[in-house]
Design a protein around this motif. Structure first.
Motif, PDB file in Angstrom:
ATOM      1  N   MET A 116      26.414 -41.555  75.932  1.00  0.00           N
ATOM      2  CA  MET A 116      26.780 -40.046  75.486  1.00  0.00           C
ATOM      3  C   MET A 116      26.976 -39.321  76.596  1.00  0.00           C
ATOM      4  SD  MET A 116      26.604 -38.741  71.871  1.00  0.00           S
ATOM      5  CE  MET A 116      25.329 -37.347  71.951  1.00  0.00           C
ATOM      6  N   GLY A 117      28.390 -38.582  76.271  1.00  0.00           N
ATOM      7  CA  GLY A 117      28.790 -37.723  77.178  1.00  0.00           C
ATOM      8  C   GLY A 117      27.853 -36.166  77.136  1.00  0.00           C
ATOM      9  N   LYS A 118      28.238 -35.451  78.145  1.00  0.00           N
ATOM     10  CA  LYS A 118      27.327 -34.099  77.993  1.00  0.00           C
ATOM     11  C   LYS A 118      28.087 -33.238  77.189  1.00  0.00           C
ATOM     12  CE  LYS A 118      25.500 -34.184  82.916  1.00  0.00           C
ATOM     13  NZ  LYS A 118      25.661 -33.632  84.071  1.00  0.00           N
ATOM     14  N   VAL A 119      27.178 -32.143  76.710  1.00  0.00           N
ATOM     15  CA  VAL A 119      27.984 -31.023  75.935  1.00  0.00           C
ATOM     16  C   VAL A 119      27.971 -29.708  76.821  1.00  0.00           C
ATOM     17  CG1 VAL A 119      27.377 -29.712  73.937  1.00  0.00           C
ATOM     18  CG2 VAL A 119      26.935 -32.260  74.016  1.00  0.00           C
ATOM     19  N   LYS A 149      38.369 -34.476  79.910  1.00  0.00           N
ATOM     20  CA  LYS A 149      38.784 -35.638  80.498  1.00  0.00           C
ATOM     21  C   LYS A 149      37.658 -36.289  81.322  1.00  0.00           C
ATOM     22  CE  LYS A 149      43.473 -34.561  81.075  1.00  0.00           C
ATOM     23  NZ  LYS A 149      44.639 -33.794  81.931  1.00  0.00           N
ATOM     24  N   LYS A 150      36.404 -35.645  81.706  1.00  0.00           N
ATOM     25  CA  LYS A 150      35.430 -36.270  82.026  1.00  0.00           C
ATOM     26  C   LYS A 150      34.614 -36.775  81.108  1.00  0.00           C
ATOM     27  CE  LYS A 150      34.780 -34.114  86.604  1.00  0.00           C
ATOM     28  NZ  LYS A 150      34.935 -35.395  87.216  1.00  0.00           N
ATOM     29  N   ASP A 196      40.736 -35.105  69.910  1.00  0.00           N
ATOM     30  CA  ASP A 196      40.597 -33.456  69.333  1.00  0.00           C
ATOM     31  C   ASP A 196      38.725 -33.203  68.920  1.00  0.00           C
ATOM     32  OD1 ASP A 196      40.484 -34.833  66.924  1.00  0.00           O
ATOM     33  OD2 ASP A 196      42.207 -33.830  66.405  1.00  0.00           O
ATOM     34  N   ARG A 197      38.272 -34.150  68.784  1.00  0.00           N
ATOM     35  CA  ARG A 197      36.733 -33.951  68.122  1.00  0.00           C
ATOM     36  C   ARG A 197      36.095 -33.625  69.408  1.00  0.00           C
ATOM     37  NH1 ARG A 197      35.216 -39.244  65.595  1.00  0.00           N
ATOM     38  NH2 ARG A 197      36.517 -39.930  67.306  1.00  0.00           N
ATOM     39  N   ASN A 198      36.471 -33.681  70.822  1.00  0.00           N
ATOM     40  CA  ASN A 198      35.971 -33.224  71.849  1.00  0.00           C
ATOM     41  C   ASN A 198      36.163 -31.737  72.324  1.00  0.00           C
ATOM     42  OD1 ASN A 198      34.647 -35.704  72.159  1.00  0.00           O
ATOM     43  ND2 ASN A 198      36.333 -36.675  73.665  1.00  0.00           N
ATOM     44  N   LEU A 199      36.651 -31.107  71.410  1.00  0.00           N
ATOM     45  CA  LEU A 199      36.807 -29.563  71.670  1.00  0.00           C
ATOM     46  C   LEU A 199      36.514 -28.829  70.307  1.00  0.00           C
ATOM     47  CD1 LEU A 199      37.968 -27.198  73.319  1.00  0.00           C
ATOM     48  CD2 LEU A 199      40.126 -27.666  72.622  1.00  0.00           C
ATOM     49  N   ILE A 200      35.457 -28.235  70.072  1.00  0.00           N
ATOM     50  CA  ILE A 200      35.314 -27.471  69.179  1.00  0.00           C
ATOM     51  C   ILE A 200      34.933 -25.957  69.118  1.00  0.00           C
ATOM     52  CG2 ILE A 200      33.387 -27.369  67.275  1.00  0.00           C
ATOM     53  CD1 ILE A 200      32.894 -30.311  68.655  1.00  0.00           C
ATOM     54  N   SER A 232      21.739 -22.499  69.894  1.00  0.00           N
ATOM     55  CA  SER A 232      20.802 -23.108  69.184  1.00  0.00           C
ATOM     56  C   SER A 232      21.423 -24.416  68.475  1.00  0.00           C
ATOM     57  CB  SER A 232      20.173 -22.434  68.074  1.00  0.00           C
ATOM     58  OG  SER A 232      19.224 -23.137  67.206  1.00  0.00           O
ATOM     59  N   ASP A 233      22.640 -24.206  67.744  1.00  0.00           N
ATOM     60  CA  ASP A 233      23.173 -25.346  67.168  1.00  0.00           C
ATOM     61  C   ASP A 233      23.523 -26.465  67.862  1.00  0.00           C
ATOM     62  OD1 ASP A 233      22.838 -24.011  64.935  1.00  0.00           O
ATOM     63  OD2 ASP A 233      24.824 -23.179  64.514  1.00  0.00           O
ATOM     64  N   ILE A 234      24.339 -26.092  69.312  1.00  0.00           N
ATOM     65  CA  ILE A 234      24.959 -26.902  69.965  1.00  0.00           C
ATOM     66  C   ILE A 234      23.957 -27.428  70.998  1.00  0.00           C
ATOM     67  CG2 ILE A 234      26.576 -26.940  72.089  1.00  0.00           C
ATOM     68  CD1 ILE A 234      28.053 -24.529  71.057  1.00  0.00           C
ATOM     69  N   GLN A 235      23.194 -26.914  71.587  1.00  0.00           N
ATOM     70  CA  GLN A 235      22.057 -27.407  72.363  1.00  0.00           C
ATOM     71  C   GLN A 235      22.729 -28.335  73.773  1.00  0.00           C
ATOM     72  OE1 GLN A 235      18.378 -28.266  71.557  1.00  0.00           O
ATOM     73  NE2 GLN A 235      18.775 -26.676  70.279  1.00  0.00           N
ATOM     74  N   PRO A 236      23.617 -27.240  74.271  1.00  0.00           N
ATOM     75  CA  PRO A 236      24.407 -27.534  75.490  1.00  0.00           C
ATOM     76  C   PRO A 236      23.697 -27.974  76.667  1.00  0.00           C
ATOM     77  CG  PRO A 236      24.352 -25.224  75.218  1.00  0.00           C
ATOM     78  CD  PRO A 236      23.518 -25.545  74.154  1.00  0.00           C
ATOM     79  N   ASP A 237      24.083 -29.016  77.496  1.00  0.00           N
ATOM     80  CA  ASP A 237      23.797 -29.118  78.738  1.00  0.00           C
ATOM     81  C   ASP A 237      24.177 -28.259  79.815  1.00  0.00           C
ATOM     82  OD1 ASP A 237      22.672 -32.170  78.249  1.00  0.00           O
ATOM     83  OD2 ASP A 237      24.613 -32.390  77.637  1.00  0.00           O
ATOM     84  N   GLU A 238      25.176 -27.829  79.520  1.00  0.00           N
ATOM     85  CA  GLU A 238      25.841 -26.835  80.604  1.00  0.00           C
ATOM     86  C   GLU A 238      26.473 -25.735  79.793  1.00  0.00           C
ATOM     87  OE1 GLU A 238      28.486 -29.182  82.964  1.00  0.00           O
ATOM     88  OE2 GLU A 238      26.996 -30.373  83.646  1.00  0.00           O
ATOM     89  N   ILE A 239      26.279 -24.546  80.272  1.00  0.00           N
ATOM     90  CA  ILE A 239      27.059 -23.234  79.831  1.00  0.00           C
ATOM     91  C   ILE A 239      28.014 -22.860  80.877  1.00  0.00           C
ATOM     92  CG2 ILE A 239      26.674 -20.939  78.590  1.00  0.00           C
ATOM     93  CD1 ILE A 239      24.277 -21.912  77.674  1.00  0.00           C
ATOM     94  N   TYR A 240      29.081 -22.554  80.664  1.00  0.00           N
ATOM     95  CA  TYR A 240      29.917 -21.875  81.486  1.00  0.00           C
ATOM     96  C   TYR A 240      30.288 -20.673  80.989  1.00  0.00           C
ATOM     97  CZ  TYR A 240      30.543 -26.366  83.894  1.00  0.00           C
ATOM     98  OH  TYR A 240      30.098 -27.485  84.497  1.00  0.00           O
TER      99      TYR A 240
END
Ligand code: NAP
Ligand code: G4F
Length: 383
Positions: free
Chosen positions: A1-4, A24-25, A55-59, A76-84
């Motif tokens: 699974m890719g990162k979020v 792209k990564k 397109d599902r990779n951009l929300i 909370s909904d996304i639980q991201p690995d990284e925040i920019y």
């Protein structure tokens, strides 16, 4: 699974380049966009349409940096690995007009992100990149500026970003969070906002060459900036979050140039030679020659006679309304730490950046030229 990843400010210049880079990564990219009365996703619309990208990779999520509950719910909904955290009222001059709003978005907005991650108990999982800025150096205390150079902010924008810088460091130290500052020097591109100086210049010069604008009014021509290309700088953001330890990095080219010289070089790129005379509010830039072959190659034969007839005319003037109450006169960065620890190397030079921006704006303005009557117009409402 890719990162979020979650990108605040995804509709801005850096957000657009970074989201494409991460998709792209293999990342799933979530972005926060503001509700606006007109569409504001021009810079990222192509990501939905590109068949190479899923397109599902951009929300996108509606949100605002001034709304804590909205930000906390999205994280909370996304639980991201990284925040920019790229969202900001990013215009220095405008920050003098809207200082409280700028402090709220650029300063407290960063606190809202950090605090949401802490309260949601995501400190072990989520890495945070904070978009810090060379404006922190302001009245520079050292030349060139590096990570250890003392800050001396010179605008409400820079003061707000100084709070954001230190609250990021504080949360890293207090709660052991992977929170990092990228202290980025000015970076530009064809996607740069139209009211920043480089884009104002590349748009105006394209219009002057095509005969749809007579002249351009500028502010302080003597200030110096260390300009890089946004495409190079978003790679540094990514690298900063891939390290073993969280840290802060200066990202810069190490070359500084006056606004005046940027204008001369951008004109030269399309075969127009200008010379500056006078000082302060009385300084002007006059067309003193045309490189015919270059002009025809870059702009077109149809526009040659008109520009030649303008030799001897002043096409750059100064309007003091663009001066700032306090100015940052000189920025030049030392990115040795990023070059050695991140192996970050910019691909663009100032000349290739100018070429990229001029090519893009000439193309865009040609479309506009066809829609107009060709009469000279003076458009000076851009900050
Ligand atoms: P930009 O093009 O001005 O983009 C700013 C982004 O922030 C836009 O997406 C904007 O949304 C969003 N935004 C503004 N106010 C917001 C709010 N209240 N809530 C949510 N989103 C909001 O800036 P940039 O050049 O990409 O720069 C990215 C970040 O890096 C900024 O934080 C900037 O301060 C910082 N920085 C930039 C540079 C540089 O030279 N470019 C250098 C150092 C640091 P809209 O599209 O709706 O306006
Ligand atoms: O392009 P600018 O508006 O960028 P500035 O103020 O350096 O800020 C940008 O870079 C920062 C990084 O150092 C970011 F943090 C910030 O978000 C933003 O992206 O102005 C550059 C210089 C200034 O000295 C200004 O006084 O250009 C001078 N200038 C001269 N005439 C002008 C103009 N700036 C603008 N915007 N418009 C003019 O007509």
């Amino acid at each position: 699974m890719g990162k979020v990843a979650l990108i605040t400010g995804i509709t801005g210049q850096d957000g657009a380049y970074l989201s494409e880079y991460l998709i792209k990564k293999g990342y799933t990219v979530h972005g926060i966009k503001r509700r606006a009365s007109l569409f504001n996703t021009d810079r990222i619309d192509h990501l939905y349409q590109d068949p190479q990208l899923n397109d599902r990779n951009l929300i996108l999520h509606y949100g605002d940096m001034t709304d804590s509950m909205n930000i906390t719910r999205i994280i909370s909904d996304i639980q991201p690995d990284e925040i920019y955290n790229l969202a900001a009222q990013s215009h220095v001059k405008v920050s003098f007009d809207t200082p409280e709003y700028t402090a709220n978005v650029d300063g407290l907005g960063t606190l809202r992100i950090l605090e949401a991650v802490r309260l949601l108990k995501l400190t072990e999982k989520t890495r945070i990149y904070q978009a810090s800025t060379s404006e922190l150096y302001g009245l520079v205390q050292e030349i060139p500026q590096k990570e250890t150079t003392p800050f001396y902010p010179r605008s409400p924008y820079a003061v707000a970003k100084m709070y954001a810088y230190w609250i990021t460091v504080n949360y890293r130290e207090a709660y052991n969070m992977f929170a990092c500052n990228g202290i980025l020097f000015n970076h530009e591109s064809p996607l740069r906002g139209e009211t920043f100086v480089t884009r104002k210049v590349t748009r105006a010069l394209s219009r002057i060459a095509l005969g749809i604008q007579g002249e351009v009014y500028m502010g302080n021509l003597s200030s110096k900036r260390d300009w890089g290309h946004a495409k190079d700088y978003i790679k540094a953001m990514y690298l900063i979050l891939q390290q073993d330890q969280p840290d802060d990095y200066v990202i810069a080219t190490g070359v500084t140039t006056t606004i005046r010289d940027f204008i001369s070089r951008a004109f030269k790129e399309i075969g127009v030679i200008v010379e500056f005379r006078g000082e302060g509010a009385n300084e002007t830039g006059e067309i003193i020659g045309i490189d015919k072959d270059l002009f025809v190659d870059k702009i077109g034969e149809a526009y040659l006679a008109a520009i030649q007839s303008r030799i001897g005319e002043k096409v750059v003037k100064v309007d003091p309304k663009y001066f700032r109450p306090t100015e940052v006169e000189l920025l030049i960065g030392d990115a040795t730490k990023a070059r050695t620890k991140l192996s970050w190397e910019p691909q663009y030079t100032l000349d290739t950046l100018i070429k990229d921006m001029m090519t893009s704006d000439v193309k865009a303005m040609k479309k506009e030229a066809y829609l107009r009557d060709g009469g000279y117009r003076i458009m000076n409402y851009f900050e």
